[in-house]
Design an enzyme around this catalytic site. Structure first.
Site, PDB file in Angstrom:
ATOM      1  N   TYR A  25       0.796  -1.230   0.000  1.00  0.00           N
ATOM      2  CA  TYR A  25       0.000   0.000   0.000  1.00  0.00           C
ATOM      3  C   TYR A  25       0.829   1.279   0.000  1.00  0.00           C
ATOM      4  O   TYR A  25       0.266   2.376  -0.023  1.00  0.00           O
ATOM      5  CB  TYR A  25      -0.953  -0.012   1.203  1.00  0.00           C
ATOM      6  CG  TYR A  25      -1.923  -1.175   1.162  1.00  0.00           C
ATOM      7  CD1 TYR A  25      -2.882  -1.278   0.158  1.00  0.00           C
ATOM      8  CD2 TYR A  25      -1.863  -2.202   2.107  1.00  0.00           C
ATOM      9  CE1 TYR A  25      -3.759  -2.343   0.094  1.00  0.00           C
ATOM     10  CE2 TYR A  25      -2.743  -3.282   2.062  1.00  0.00           C
ATOM     11  CZ  TYR A  25      -3.679  -3.350   1.054  1.00  0.00           C
ATOM     12  OH  TYR A  25      -4.546  -4.404   0.986  1.00  0.00           O
ATOM     13  N   HIS A 102      -9.028   1.332  -5.629  1.00  0.00           N
ATOM     14  CA  HIS A 102      -8.161   0.482  -4.793  1.00  0.00           C
ATOM     15  C   HIS A 102      -6.731   0.910  -5.034  1.00  0.00           C
ATOM     16  O   HIS A 102      -6.319   1.121  -6.184  1.00  0.00           O
ATOM     17  CB  HIS A 102      -8.318  -0.995  -5.151  1.00  0.00           C
ATOM     18  CG  HIS A 102      -9.705  -1.499  -4.922  1.00  0.00           C
ATOM     19  ND1 HIS A 102     -10.153  -1.856  -3.677  1.00  0.00           N
ATOM     20  CD2 HIS A 102     -10.741  -1.674  -5.773  1.00  0.00           C
ATOM     21  CE1 HIS A 102     -11.421  -2.234  -3.769  1.00  0.00           C
ATOM     22  NE2 HIS A 102     -11.804  -2.135  -5.033  1.00  0.00           N
TER      23      HIS A 102
HETATM   24  C1  DQA Z   1      -7.699  -2.339  -0.996  1.00  0.00           C
HETATM   25  C2  DQA Z   1      -7.666  -3.774  -1.521  1.00  0.00           C
HETATM   26  C3  DQA Z   1      -8.516  -4.687  -0.644  1.00  0.00           C
HETATM   27  O1  DQA Z   1      -8.474  -6.017  -1.140  1.00  0.00           O
HETATM   28  C4  DQA Z   1      -7.990  -4.687   0.776  1.00  0.00           C
HETATM   29  O2  DQA Z   1      -8.839  -5.466   1.604  1.00  0.00           O
HETATM   30  C5  DQA Z   1      -7.796  -3.327   1.322  1.00  0.00           C
HETATM   31  C6  DQA Z   1      -7.286  -2.266   0.457  1.00  0.00           C
HETATM   32  C7  DQA Z   1      -6.756  -1.406  -1.791  1.00  0.00           C
HETATM   33  O3  DQA Z   1      -6.898  -0.197  -1.664  1.00  0.00           O
HETATM   34  O4  DQA Z   1      -5.858  -1.900  -2.504  1.00  0.00           O
HETATM   35  O5  DQA Z   1      -7.962  -3.107   2.524  1.00  0.00           O
HETATM   36  O6  DQA Z   1      -9.010  -1.827  -1.141  1.00  0.00           O
END
Ligand code: DQA
Length: 149
Positions: A25, A102
């Site tokens: 992330y 995402h």
């Molecule tokens: C997310 C991807 C999701 O699968 C995960 O559960 C997240 C973050 C992303 O921003 O990449 O918490 O939404």
């Protein structure tokens, strides 16, 4: 002409950005993300209301609030993307443009992340571009709202 208001909603665990799995992330924090959204919105001449919750019902209540108060919605439903029919239903009840974001490319990851209920309700989906995805979503919504005028 009134300034259009965009809701930017972030789901569970996104308050941990910066320290949570930084290899997936990134190292930017939620504060950094909120600053990026606020600065982008200012440049586009739109207003943003940016919120984060770890609670499914609270996110749903905010989507309901968007029905009355927002011109558009950007949502990163995080883990609820893959589980929440209730959140999908709330978004289906909206008649404003919705973009799902995402940070990571969910299609490159575990198979349980490949399916998003929210994608069935969203007008557009951006994934895998990190914080830039939010900036692009704001630009897209600003364009859509301008075309609708
Ligand atoms: C997310 C991807 C999701 O699968 C995960 O559960 C997240 C973050 C992303 O921003 O990449 O918490 O939404």
């Amino acid at each position: 002409m009134t300034t259009p208001l965009i809701f930017v909603l972030n789901g569970p665990n996104l308050n941990l950005l910066g320290t949570r799995e930084p290899e997936v992330y990134g190292t930017g924090t939620l504060d950094d993300l909120e600053t990026l959204c606020a600065e982008t919105a200012e440049g586009l001449g739109i207003a943003v209301d940016i919120r984060q919750s770890n609670i499914e019902g609270e996110l749903i209540t905010w989507v309901h609030e968007a029905r009355a108060h927002a011109a558009g919605l950007i949502i990163n439903p995080a883990g609820y993307s893959h589980t929440s029919i209730a959140l999908m239903d709330a978004i289906l009840a909206l008649d404003i443009p919705v973009i799902e974001v995402h940070l990571s490319n969910i299609h490159k990851r575990e198979s349980f992340r490949h399916q998003s209920y929210v994608s069935r309700a969203a007008d557009g989906v951006i994934c895998g571009l990190g914080f830039a995805g939010y900036r692009l979503a704001l630009i897209a919504l600003s364009d859509i709202l301008e075309e609708d005028q």
